[in-house]
Design a protein around this motif. Structure first.
Motif, PDB file in Angstrom:
ATOM      1  N   VAL A  18       0.855  -1.182   0.000  1.00 24.66           N
ATOM      2  CA  VAL A  18       0.000   0.000   0.000  1.00 24.66           C
ATOM      3  C   VAL A  18       0.897   1.240   0.000  1.00 24.66           C
ATOM      4  O   VAL A  18       1.799   1.358   0.823  1.00 24.66           O
ATOM      5  N   ALA A  19       0.639   2.160  -0.925  1.00 26.03           N
ATOM      6  CA  ALA A  19       1.456   3.368  -1.061  1.00 26.03           C
ATOM      7  C   ALA A  19       0.949   4.477  -0.134  1.00 26.03           C
ATOM      8  O   ALA A  19      -0.248   4.565   0.146  1.00 26.03           O
ATOM      9  N   VAL A  20       1.859   5.317   0.310  1.00 25.88           N
ATOM     10  CA  VAL A  20       1.516   6.477   1.131  1.00 25.88           C
ATOM     11  C   VAL A  20       1.438   7.691   0.208  1.00 25.88           C
ATOM     12  O   VAL A  20       2.430   8.066  -0.413  1.00 25.88           O
ATOM     13  N   CYS A  21       0.266   8.304   0.109  1.00 20.51           N
ATOM     14  CA  CYS A  21       0.090   9.485  -0.743  1.00 20.51           C
ATOM     15  C   CYS A  21       0.895  10.658  -0.188  1.00 20.51           C
ATOM     16  O   CYS A  21       1.035  10.805   1.023  1.00 20.51           O
ATOM     17  N   ILE A  44      -6.976   3.659   4.521  1.00 16.16           N
ATOM     18  CA  ILE A  44      -6.551   2.967   3.299  1.00 16.16           C
ATOM     19  C   ILE A  44      -7.742   2.979   2.349  1.00 16.16           C
ATOM     20  O   ILE A  44      -8.881   2.696   2.766  1.00 16.16           O
ATOM     21  N   THR A  45      -7.494   3.329   1.112  1.00 17.20           N
ATOM     22  CA  THR A  45      -8.567   3.421   0.126  1.00 17.20           C
ATOM     23  C   THR A  45      -9.258   2.070  -0.061  1.00 17.20           C
ATOM     24  O   THR A  45      -8.685   1.017   0.232  1.00 17.20           O
ATOM     25  N   LYS A  49      -4.977   0.307  -2.334  1.00 18.76           N
ATOM     26  CA  LYS A  49      -3.743   0.677  -3.023  1.00 18.76           C
ATOM     27  C   LYS A  49      -2.978   1.813  -2.362  1.00 18.76           C
ATOM     28  O   LYS A  49      -1.788   1.946  -2.575  1.00 18.76           O
ATOM     29  N   SER A  50      -3.680   2.643  -1.572  1.00 18.55           N
ATOM     30  CA  SER A  50      -2.955   3.771  -0.984  1.00 18.55           C
ATOM     31  C   SER A  50      -3.572   4.238   0.329  1.00 18.55           C
ATOM     32  O   SER A  50      -4.736   4.009   0.606  1.00 18.55           O
ATOM     33  N   VAL A  52      -4.547   7.514   2.440  1.00 18.56           N
ATOM     34  CA  VAL A  52      -4.931   8.895   2.143  1.00 18.56           C
ATOM     35  C   VAL A  52      -5.412   9.588   3.419  1.00 18.56           C
ATOM     36  O   VAL A  52      -5.729   8.935   4.410  1.00 18.56           O
ATOM     37  N   SER A 119       0.577  -2.392   6.737  1.00 13.87           N
ATOM     38  CA  SER A 119       0.825  -1.130   6.033  1.00 13.87           C
ATOM     39  C   SER A 119       1.381  -0.031   6.932  1.00 13.87           C
ATOM     40  O   SER A 119       1.890   0.969   6.443  1.00 13.87           O
TER      41      SER A 119
END
Length: 156
Positions: A18-21, A44-45, A49-50, A52, A119
């Motif tokens: 999971v990416a950090v915006c 987490i969306t 995936k990210s 937010v 995450s």
């Protein structure tokens, strides 16, 4: 010569991918440096995936507002991350600590608990200078007295 394999123990452990915006980091520094917010809640969306920013609590917002938002997520069976700018006094010393909350309620789905647990490392790595990390699984962990205890531990 046999097959040689190397294991990197610095990055050992599960990772969710999971990416950090970037906005998460921007808002972290707004609360840390500028004290623009009393709290920030991250999620987490839905597509997993990210991470937010879900909500920014202005300086007029209280700890109870923060807790209420976390409990709203719990009602949906979801977890959250949060930051709260804790201001307190201990032994006549006025202090401020930025507390990072991992809200992983007992009532959340197994999937939510797993994705948030795996995450959190990515988020904490982007948040340089966290003072306190508080794992919360129920209302007792969210009690303000518990938070003050964690924040003032070095003064006692």
């Amino acid at each position: 010569m046999g097959d040689t394999r190397y294991i990197n123990f610095n990055n050992a452990g599960p990772s969710s991918g999971v990416a950090v915006c970037d906005d998460c980091v921007k808002v972290f520094f707004e609360i840390k440096r500028d004290h623009k917010w009393n709290y920030v809640i991250y999620k987490i969306t839905d597509d997993l995936k990210s991470i937010v920013v879900e909500e920014r609590g202005g300086t007029h917002k209280t700890y109870q507002d923060f807790v209420n938002k976390l409990k709203e997520a719990e009602k949906k069976g979801q977890c959250r991350y949060g930051l709260f700018d804790v201001k307190f006094s201990c032994n006549d010393i006025h202090s401020e600590k930025l507390a990072f909350f991992i809200w992983n309620p007992d009532t959340a789905s197994i999937r939510q608990k797993m994705i948030y647990s795996t995450s959190v490392k990515a988020l904490k790595q982007r948040f340089n200078g966290l003072h306190i990390v508080i794992q919360c699984n129920d209302e007792t962990d969210l009690a303000l007295s518990h938070v003050f205890e964690k924040c003032s531990a070095k003064y006692v």
